[in-house]
Design a protein around this motif. Structure first.
Motif, PDB file in Angstrom:
ATOM      1  N   ASN A 190       6.922   8.054   1.405  1.00 52.67           N
ATOM      2  CA  ASN A 190       5.858   7.053   1.214  1.00 52.67           C
ATOM      3  C   ASN A 190       5.218   6.630   2.524  1.00 52.67           C
ATOM      4  OD1 ASN A 190       7.396   6.876  -1.352  1.00 52.67           O
ATOM      5  ND2 ASN A 190       5.914   5.263  -1.758  1.00 52.67           N
ATOM      6  N   GLU A 191       5.853   6.938   3.641  1.00 57.38           N
ATOM      7  CA  GLU A 191       5.332   6.507   4.930  1.00 57.38           C
ATOM      8  C   GLU A 191       5.180   7.708   5.869  1.00 57.38           C
ATOM      9  OE1 GLU A 191       7.605   3.395   6.647  1.00 57.38           O
ATOM     10  OE2 GLU A 191       7.500   2.090   4.884  1.00 57.38           O
ATOM     11  N   HIS A 194       4.014   8.469  10.018  1.00 53.53           N
ATOM     12  CA  HIS A 194       3.698   7.883  11.322  1.00 53.53           C
ATOM     13  C   HIS A 194       3.493   9.026  12.303  1.00 53.53           C
ATOM     14  CE1 HIS A 194       5.183   5.437  15.055  1.00 53.53           C
ATOM     15  NE2 HIS A 194       3.887   5.635  15.059  1.00 53.53           N
ATOM     16  N   GLU A 231       0.092   4.524  11.635  1.00 55.63           N
ATOM     17  CA  GLU A 231       1.125   4.379  10.619  1.00 55.63           C
ATOM     18  C   GLU A 231       0.458   4.143   9.271  1.00 55.63           C
ATOM     19  OE1 GLU A 231       3.809   1.282  11.642  1.00 55.63           O
ATOM     20  OE2 GLU A 231       4.366   2.162  13.579  1.00 55.63           O
ATOM     21  N   GLU A 242       1.288   3.736   4.985  1.00 54.26           N
ATOM     22  CA  GLU A 242       2.187   3.642   3.840  1.00 54.26           C
ATOM     23  C   GLU A 242       1.393   3.970   2.579  1.00 54.26           C
ATOM     24  OE1 GLU A 242       4.622   0.281   1.285  1.00 54.26           O
ATOM     25  OE2 GLU A 242       4.360  -0.019   3.453  1.00 54.26           O
TER      26      GLU A 242
END
Length: 400
Positions: A36-37, A39, A126, A128
Protein backbone atom coordinates in the motif's frame (compact mmCIF):
# COMPACT_ATOMS: atom_id res chain seq x y z
CA UNK A 1 -5.95 6.27 -49.73
CA UNK A 2 -7.65 3.64 -47.56
CA UNK A 3 -5.91 3.22 -44.22
CA UNK A 4 -6.51 -0.02 -42.30
CA UNK A 5 -8.48 0.39 -39.12
CA UNK A 6 -5.68 -0.73 -36.79
CA UNK A 7 -3.21 1.76 -38.28
CA UNK A 8 -5.72 4.58 -37.84
CA UNK A 9 -6.56 3.52 -34.29
CA UNK A 10 -3.14 2.49 -32.91
CA UNK A 11 -4.95 1.04 -29.92
CA UNK A 12 -6.34 4.39 -28.81
CA UNK A 13 -9.67 5.06 -30.55
CA UNK A 14 -11.45 1.75 -29.91
CA UNK A 15 -12.59 1.60 -33.54
CA UNK A 16 -13.27 -2.14 -33.31
CA UNK A 17 -15.17 -1.84 -30.03
CA UNK A 18 -12.95 -4.43 -28.34
CA UNK A 19 -9.80 -4.54 -26.24
CA UNK A 20 -6.84 -3.97 -28.54
CA UNK A 21 -5.50 -7.35 -29.61
CA UNK A 22 -2.03 -5.89 -30.14
CA UNK A 23 -1.65 -4.34 -26.71
CA UNK A 24 -3.32 -7.21 -24.86
CA UNK A 25 -1.21 -9.93 -26.50
CA UNK A 26 2.24 -8.49 -25.82
CA UNK A 27 2.41 -10.29 -22.49
CA UNK A 28 3.91 -7.69 -20.17
CA UNK A 29 1.70 -8.48 -17.19
CA UNK A 30 3.86 -9.84 -14.39
CA UNK A 31 3.28 -11.11 -10.87
CA UNK A 32 4.86 -8.80 -8.38
CA UNK A 33 3.84 -7.82 -4.87
CA UNK A 34 3.33 -4.10 -4.36
CA UNK A 35 2.24 -2.89 -0.97
CA UNK A 36 0.00 0.00 0.00
CA UNK A 37 2.98 2.32 0.39
CA UNK A 38 5.77 3.27 -2.00
CA UNK A 39 8.74 5.47 -1.14
CA UNK A 40 11.42 6.43 -3.63
CA UNK A 41 13.10 9.03 -5.78
CA UNK A 42 10.35 9.96 -8.18
CA UNK A 43 11.62 11.22 -11.54
CA UNK A 44 10.03 14.51 -12.58
CA UNK A 45 7.35 12.53 -14.39
CA UNK A 46 3.61 12.99 -14.10
CA UNK A 47 0.77 11.41 -16.00
CA UNK A 48 -2.58 13.01 -16.80
CA UNK A 49 -5.17 10.65 -18.27
CA UNK A 50 -7.78 11.53 -20.88
CA UNK A 51 -10.67 9.22 -20.01
CA UNK A 52 -13.79 10.91 -18.56
CA UNK A 53 -12.42 14.32 -19.62
CA UNK A 54 -12.91 17.01 -18.23
CA UNK A 55 -12.60 14.96 -15.03
CA UNK A 56 -9.27 13.18 -15.25
CA UNK A 57 -6.89 11.09 -13.21
CA UNK A 58 -3.42 12.47 -12.63
CA UNK A 59 -0.49 12.15 -10.32
CA UNK A 60 3.27 11.63 -10.00
CA UNK A 61 4.98 8.45 -11.14
CA UNK A 62 6.78 6.79 -8.24
CA UNK A 63 9.39 4.00 -8.49
CA UNK A 64 8.68 0.62 -6.91
CA UNK A 65 12.34 -0.40 -7.02
CA UNK A 66 15.74 1.27 -6.93
CA UNK A 67 16.24 1.78 -10.66
CA UNK A 68 17.46 4.88 -12.47
CA UNK A 69 14.76 6.45 -14.61
CA UNK A 70 15.75 9.22 -16.99
CA UNK A 71 13.72 12.40 -16.46
CA UNK A 72 13.58 13.34 -20.16
CA UNK A 73 13.02 11.31 -23.31
CA UNK A 74 15.97 13.14 -24.87
CA UNK A 75 18.18 11.13 -22.49
CA UNK A 76 16.49 7.80 -23.29
CA UNK A 77 17.43 7.77 -26.96
CA UNK A 78 19.83 4.95 -27.72
CA UNK A 79 18.75 2.70 -24.84
CA UNK A 80 17.70 -0.86 -25.64
CA UNK A 81 14.05 -1.88 -25.78
CA UNK A 82 14.54 -4.13 -22.77
CA UNK A 83 16.09 -1.36 -20.69
CA UNK A 84 13.39 1.13 -21.65
CA UNK A 85 10.62 -1.26 -20.66
CA UNK A 86 12.36 -2.15 -17.40
CA UNK A 87 12.96 1.52 -16.62
CA UNK A 88 9.40 2.63 -17.28
CA UNK A 89 7.60 -0.40 -15.85
CA UNK A 90 9.25 0.27 -12.49
CA UNK A 91 7.07 3.37 -12.11
CA UNK A 92 3.64 3.31 -10.45
CA UNK A 93 1.13 5.70 -11.96
CA UNK A 94 -0.17 7.09 -8.70
CA UNK A 95 -3.40 8.92 -9.32
CA UNK A 96 -6.25 10.98 -8.00
CA UNK A 97 -9.23 12.58 -9.72
CA UNK A 98 -9.66 16.25 -10.58
CA UNK A 99 -11.50 18.53 -12.94
CA UNK A 100 -9.13 20.04 -15.51
CA UNK A 101 -10.12 23.69 -14.90
CA UNK A 102 -7.97 25.79 -12.59
CA UNK A 103 -11.03 27.01 -10.70
CA UNK A 104 -11.72 23.45 -9.55
CA UNK A 105 -8.29 22.79 -8.05
CA UNK A 106 -8.29 22.57 -4.29
CA UNK A 107 -6.27 19.46 -3.50
CA UNK A 108 -2.80 19.54 -1.99
CA UNK A 109 -2.11 16.67 -4.40
CA UNK A 110 -2.35 19.13 -7.30
CA UNK A 111 0.38 21.26 -5.75
CA UNK A 112 2.55 18.19 -5.12
CA UNK A 113 2.16 16.97 -8.70
CA UNK A 114 3.01 20.40 -10.10
CA UNK A 115 6.09 20.74 -7.91
CA UNK A 116 7.41 17.41 -9.20
CA UNK A 117 6.67 18.44 -12.80
CA UNK A 118 8.76 21.59 -12.38
CA UNK A 119 11.80 19.73 -11.10
CA UNK A 120 14.75 18.69 -13.27
CA UNK A 121 15.93 15.89 -10.96
CA UNK A 122 14.27 13.08 -8.98
CA UNK A 123 12.27 14.08 -5.92
CA UNK A 124 12.03 11.97 -2.76
CA UNK A 125 8.36 11.01 -2.67
CA UNK A 126 6.15 8.95 -0.36
CA UNK A 127 2.77 7.66 -1.55
CA UNK A 128 0.12 5.65 0.27
CA UNK A 129 -2.45 3.89 -1.93
CA UNK A 130 -6.02 2.99 -1.10
CA UNK A 131 -5.22 -0.59 -2.06
CA UNK A 132 -2.12 -2.32 -3.43
CA UNK A 133 -1.71 -1.74 -7.20
CA UNK A 134 -1.84 -4.80 -9.45
CA UNK A 135 1.35 -4.99 -11.44
CA UNK A 136 0.95 -4.55 -15.17
CA UNK A 137 2.60 -2.47 -17.88
CA UNK A 138 0.44 0.11 -19.63
CA UNK A 139 1.29 0.58 -23.33
CA UNK A 140 0.23 3.38 -25.61
CA UNK A 141 1.18 4.51 -29.11
CA UNK A 142 1.64 8.13 -27.97
CA UNK A 143 3.03 8.09 -24.43
CA UNK A 144 5.81 6.13 -22.76
CA UNK A 145 5.10 2.76 -21.12
CA UNK A 146 4.33 2.83 -17.43
CA UNK A 147 3.75 0.40 -14.60
CA UNK A 148 0.68 -0.26 -12.46
CA UNK A 149 -1.91 2.29 -11.43
CA UNK A 150 -2.71 3.00 -7.80
CA UNK A 151 -5.25 5.41 -6.36
CA UNK A 152 -3.61 7.81 -3.91
CA UNK A 153 -4.81 8.00 -0.33
CA UNK A 154 -2.11 10.51 0.61
CA UNK A 155 1.29 11.62 -0.65
CA UNK A 156 4.13 13.89 0.30
CA UNK A 157 7.55 14.97 -0.91
CA UNK A 158 10.30 14.99 1.68
CA UNK A 159 12.73 17.39 0.02
CA UNK A 160 12.63 20.58 -1.98
CA UNK A 161 12.46 19.94 -5.75
CA UNK A 162 15.29 21.26 -7.91
CA UNK A 163 13.46 23.85 -10.03
CA UNK A 164 15.40 25.86 -12.65
CA UNK A 165 15.11 29.62 -12.29
CA UNK A 166 13.82 29.95 -15.87
CA UNK A 167 11.07 27.40 -15.25
CA UNK A 168 10.06 29.10 -11.99
CA UNK A 169 9.93 32.49 -13.73
CA UNK A 170 7.86 31.35 -16.71
CA UNK A 171 5.44 29.29 -14.62
CA UNK A 172 5.05 32.32 -12.38
CA UNK A 173 4.13 34.58 -15.32
CA UNK A 174 0.36 34.31 -15.20
CA UNK A 175 -0.18 36.91 -17.92
CA UNK A 176 1.65 35.04 -20.68
CA UNK A 177 -0.33 32.91 -23.11
CA UNK A 178 0.53 29.23 -23.44
CA UNK A 179 2.25 29.65 -26.81
CA UNK A 180 4.36 32.50 -25.41
CA UNK A 181 5.33 30.41 -22.40
CA UNK A 182 6.32 27.45 -24.60
CA UNK A 183 8.41 29.72 -26.81
CA UNK A 184 10.21 31.22 -23.82
CA UNK A 185 10.93 27.80 -22.34
CA UNK A 186 12.35 26.63 -25.67
CA UNK A 187 14.50 29.75 -26.10
CA UNK A 188 15.95 29.25 -22.63
CA UNK A 189 17.00 25.68 -23.36
CA UNK A 190 14.30 23.88 -21.41
CA UNK A 191 13.81 20.41 -22.91
CA UNK A 192 10.72 19.54 -24.93
CA UNK A 193 10.00 16.78 -22.39
CA UNK A 194 9.84 19.21 -19.50
CA UNK A 195 7.70 21.65 -21.49
CA UNK A 196 5.26 18.79 -22.10
CA UNK A 197 5.14 18.06 -18.35
CA UNK A 198 4.54 21.71 -17.49
CA UNK A 199 1.75 22.05 -20.04
CA UNK A 200 0.14 18.78 -18.96
CA UNK A 201 0.26 19.79 -15.27
CA UNK A 202 -1.63 23.03 -15.86
CA UNK A 203 1.36 25.28 -15.22
CA UNK A 204 1.38 27.32 -18.43
CA UNK A 205 -0.92 29.99 -19.80
CA UNK A 206 -2.86 32.91 -18.44
CA UNK A 207 -4.02 32.45 -14.86
CA UNK A 208 -7.74 31.96 -15.42
CA UNK A 209 -7.20 29.88 -18.58
CA UNK A 210 -4.86 27.29 -17.12
CA UNK A 211 -5.99 23.69 -17.38
CA UNK A 212 -4.72 20.19 -16.86
CA UNK A 213 -3.97 18.70 -20.26
CA UNK A 214 -4.00 14.93 -20.82
CA UNK A 215 -0.42 13.79 -21.40
CA UNK A 216 -1.17 12.43 -24.86
CA UNK A 217 -2.61 15.77 -25.98
CA UNK A 218 0.16 17.84 -24.41
CA UNK A 219 2.82 15.92 -26.37
CA UNK A 220 1.30 16.75 -29.74
CA UNK A 221 0.37 20.28 -28.67
CA UNK A 222 3.96 21.02 -27.64
CA UNK A 223 5.46 19.56 -30.82
CA UNK A 224 2.94 21.43 -32.98
CA UNK A 225 3.25 24.78 -31.23
CA UNK A 226 7.05 24.78 -31.15
CA UNK A 227 7.34 23.80 -34.82
CA UNK A 228 4.93 26.56 -35.84
CA UNK A 229 6.84 29.13 -33.78
CA UNK A 230 10.05 28.12 -35.56
CA UNK A 231 8.35 28.17 -38.97
CA UNK A 232 7.19 31.73 -38.43
CA UNK A 233 10.87 32.65 -38.81
CA UNK A 234 11.95 29.93 -41.21
CA UNK A 235 9.53 31.07 -43.91
CA UNK A 236 11.47 34.35 -44.17
CA UNK A 237 14.78 32.58 -44.79
CA UNK A 238 16.30 31.88 -48.20
CA UNK A 239 15.90 28.45 -49.72
CA UNK A 240 18.69 25.91 -49.40
CA UNK A 241 20.83 25.77 -52.55
CA UNK A 242 21.27 22.03 -52.90
CA UNK A 243 19.66 18.72 -51.97
CA UNK A 244 20.41 17.10 -48.61
CA UNK A 245 19.37 13.80 -47.07
CA UNK A 246 19.85 12.18 -43.68
CA UNK A 247 19.07 8.82 -42.16
CA UNK A 248 18.87 7.15 -38.76
CA UNK A 249 17.29 4.04 -37.30
CA UNK A 250 16.31 3.03 -33.79
CA UNK A 251 14.36 0.06 -32.45
CA UNK A 252 12.99 -0.89 -35.85
CA UNK A 253 12.12 2.68 -36.83
CA UNK A 254 14.04 3.53 -40.03
CA UNK A 255 13.81 7.26 -40.67
CA UNK A 256 15.03 9.36 -43.60
CA UNK A 257 14.61 13.05 -44.38
CA UNK A 258 15.18 14.70 -47.76
CA UNK A 259 15.68 18.48 -47.99
CA UNK A 260 14.81 19.93 -51.42
CA UNK A 261 15.53 23.54 -52.55
CA UNK A 262 12.09 25.20 -52.48
CA UNK A 263 9.76 27.12 -50.22
CA UNK A 264 8.50 25.32 -47.12
CA UNK A 265 6.40 22.22 -47.70
CA UNK A 266 6.34 19.11 -45.58
CA UNK A 267 5.28 15.49 -45.86
CA UNK A 268 5.58 12.43 -43.67
CA UNK A 269 5.31 9.05 -45.40
CA UNK A 270 4.95 6.07 -43.07
CA UNK A 271 5.25 2.41 -44.01
CA UNK A 272 4.07 -0.24 -41.59
CA UNK A 273 5.81 -3.37 -42.78
CA UNK A 274 4.06 -6.72 -42.77
CA UNK A 275 4.25 -8.13 -39.27
CA UNK A 276 4.99 -4.80 -37.61
CA UNK A 277 2.90 -3.26 -34.85
CA UNK A 278 -0.64 -2.39 -36.08
CA UNK A 279 -0.02 -3.55 -39.66
CA UNK A 280 -1.69 -6.95 -39.55
CA UNK A 281 -0.94 -9.16 -42.51
CA UNK A 282 -0.01 -6.54 -45.09
CA UNK A 283 2.34 -3.65 -45.65
CA UNK A 284 0.56 -0.34 -45.27
CA UNK A 285 1.61 3.09 -46.54
CA UNK A 286 0.16 6.35 -45.28
CA UNK A 287 1.08 9.92 -46.12
CA UNK A 288 0.10 13.36 -44.86
CA UNK A 289 1.46 16.72 -45.93
CA UNK A 290 1.13 20.48 -45.83
CA UNK A 291 1.98 23.28 -48.23
CA UNK A 292 3.52 26.66 -47.45
CA UNK A 293 0.39 27.79 -45.59
CA UNK A 294 0.28 24.79 -43.27
CA UNK A 295 -2.58 22.47 -42.33
CA UNK A 296 -6.10 23.37 -41.29
CA UNK A 297 -6.95 19.89 -39.94
CA UNK A 298 -5.24 17.55 -37.52
CA UNK A 299 -3.04 14.91 -39.18
CA UNK A 300 -5.14 12.01 -37.93
CA UNK A 301 -3.50 9.28 -40.04
CA UNK A 302 0.10 9.77 -38.94
CA UNK A 303 -1.04 11.54 -35.75
CA UNK A 304 1.66 12.44 -33.21
CA UNK A 305 4.47 11.18 -35.45
CA UNK A 306 3.64 13.95 -37.94
CA UNK A 307 4.15 16.75 -35.42
CA UNK A 308 7.18 15.13 -33.77
CA UNK A 309 8.88 14.87 -37.18
CA UNK A 310 7.87 18.39 -38.12
CA UNK A 311 9.54 19.76 -34.98
CA UNK A 312 12.76 17.84 -35.69
CA UNK A 313 12.85 19.24 -39.23
CA UNK A 314 12.00 22.79 -38.15
CA UNK A 315 14.82 22.73 -35.59
CA UNK A 316 17.31 21.79 -38.30
CA UNK A 317 16.11 24.45 -40.73
CA UNK A 318 16.30 27.08 -38.00
CA UNK A 319 19.88 25.97 -37.32
CA UNK A 320 20.67 26.29 -41.05
CA UNK A 321 18.87 29.65 -41.38
CA UNK A 322 17.19 28.25 -44.49
CA UNK A 323 13.84 26.94 -45.66
CA UNK A 324 13.16 23.89 -47.83
CA UNK A 325 10.68 21.36 -49.09
CA UNK A 326 10.84 18.32 -46.82
CA UNK A 327 9.98 14.68 -47.45
CA UNK A 328 10.34 12.54 -44.32
CA UNK A 329 9.98 8.77 -44.47
CA UNK A 330 9.48 6.39 -41.57
CA UNK A 331 9.50 2.63 -42.06
CA UNK A 332 8.29 0.60 -39.08
CA UNK A 333 9.73 -2.91 -38.99
CA UNK A 334 8.67 -5.96 -37.03
CA UNK A 335 11.38 -5.19 -34.46
CA UNK A 336 9.11 -2.41 -33.18
CA UNK A 337 6.54 -4.68 -31.58
CA UNK A 338 5.93 -2.62 -28.42
CA UNK A 339 4.77 1.03 -28.65
CA UNK A 340 7.08 3.37 -26.75
CA UNK A 341 5.58 6.76 -27.58
CA UNK A 342 6.11 9.38 -30.28
CA UNK A 343 9.32 10.56 -28.61
CA UNK A 344 11.00 7.69 -30.46
CA UNK A 345 10.04 9.33 -33.76
CA UNK A 346 11.10 12.81 -32.64
CA UNK A 347 14.52 11.71 -31.43
CA UNK A 348 15.23 9.40 -34.39
CA UNK A 349 14.27 12.14 -36.85
CA UNK A 350 16.44 14.59 -34.91
CA UNK A 351 19.31 12.14 -35.22
CA UNK A 352 18.69 11.83 -38.97
CA UNK A 353 19.30 15.58 -39.38
CA UNK A 354 22.64 15.61 -37.55
CA UNK A 355 24.83 14.35 -40.41
CA UNK A 356 23.15 15.39 -43.64
CA UNK A 357 24.65 14.19 -46.91
CA UNK A 358 24.91 16.61 -49.88
CA UNK A 359 23.70 15.57 -53.33
CA UNK A 360 23.88 17.22 -56.74
CA UNK A 361 20.40 16.07 -57.73
CA UNK A 362 17.21 14.90 -56.08
CA UNK A 363 17.48 11.58 -57.90
CA UNK A 364 20.85 10.93 -56.28
CA UNK A 365 19.33 11.57 -52.87
CA UNK A 366 16.42 9.27 -53.65
CA UNK A 367 18.78 6.49 -54.76
CA UNK A 368 20.83 6.88 -51.59
CA UNK A 369 17.71 6.83 -49.43
CA UNK A 370 16.18 3.88 -51.26
CA UNK A 371 18.95 1.58 -50.12
CA UNK A 372 18.23 2.30 -46.48
CA UNK A 373 14.79 0.69 -46.38
CA UNK A 374 13.64 -2.90 -46.37
CA UNK A 375 10.97 -2.02 -48.93
CA UNK A 376 13.51 -0.13 -51.01
CA UNK A 377 11.90 2.65 -53.05
CA UNK A 378 8.27 1.60 -52.87
CA UNK A 379 7.48 4.57 -50.62
CA UNK A 380 8.26 6.91 -53.54
CA UNK A 381 5.07 5.87 -55.31
CA UNK A 382 3.10 6.91 -52.21
CA UNK A 383 4.71 10.33 -51.72
CA UNK A 384 2.35 13.17 -52.61
CA UNK A 385 5.07 15.82 -52.48
CA UNK A 386 7.43 13.84 -54.69
CA UNK A 387 4.74 13.38 -57.30
CA UNK A 388 3.91 17.09 -57.27
CA UNK A 389 7.59 18.04 -57.41
CA UNK A 390 8.17 15.91 -60.48
CA UNK A 391 5.17 17.40 -62.26
CA UNK A 392 5.86 21.00 -61.27
CA UNK A 393 7.15 23.27 -64.03
CA UNK A 394 10.02 25.59 -63.23
CA UNK A 395 11.23 28.83 -64.78
CA UNK A 396 14.26 27.02 -66.17
CA UNK A 397 11.92 24.78 -68.16
CA UNK A 398 11.08 27.76 -70.37
CA UNK A 399 14.66 28.79 -71.05
CA UNK A 400 15.92 27.62 -74.46
Amino acid sequence: MTVPRCVRCKGSKNLCGENCRYLSNIGLIQDREIGNEVHGMSPPAVFVGRHNYPKVNLGPMVPIEDKEVYPDTELMYGESLEDLIAMRSSLVRSGFSSNVSVGSWSSRLIDLTQEIAMSTSPVDTEVEFRKPPRFEVKLDAYTQPSGPYGEIRKAMITENPSIPRDVDYIVGDRDAKTTTALEELYKRGISVSQSIRLLSSGLLGQEKERKLVPTRWSITATDSNLSELLLDRIKYYQQINQVYAGYSEYLGNRCAIIFIPANWQFELVECYMKGSLWSGGQATYISEMEDYNGRTKYADKTAGAYYATKLAVAEKLEQMNRQAKIIAVREIGDEYFIPLGVWVVRETMRDATKNLQKFDTLQQALNWTKNKFMFSGRWMDKSQLLEKHRKQRRLTDYIE
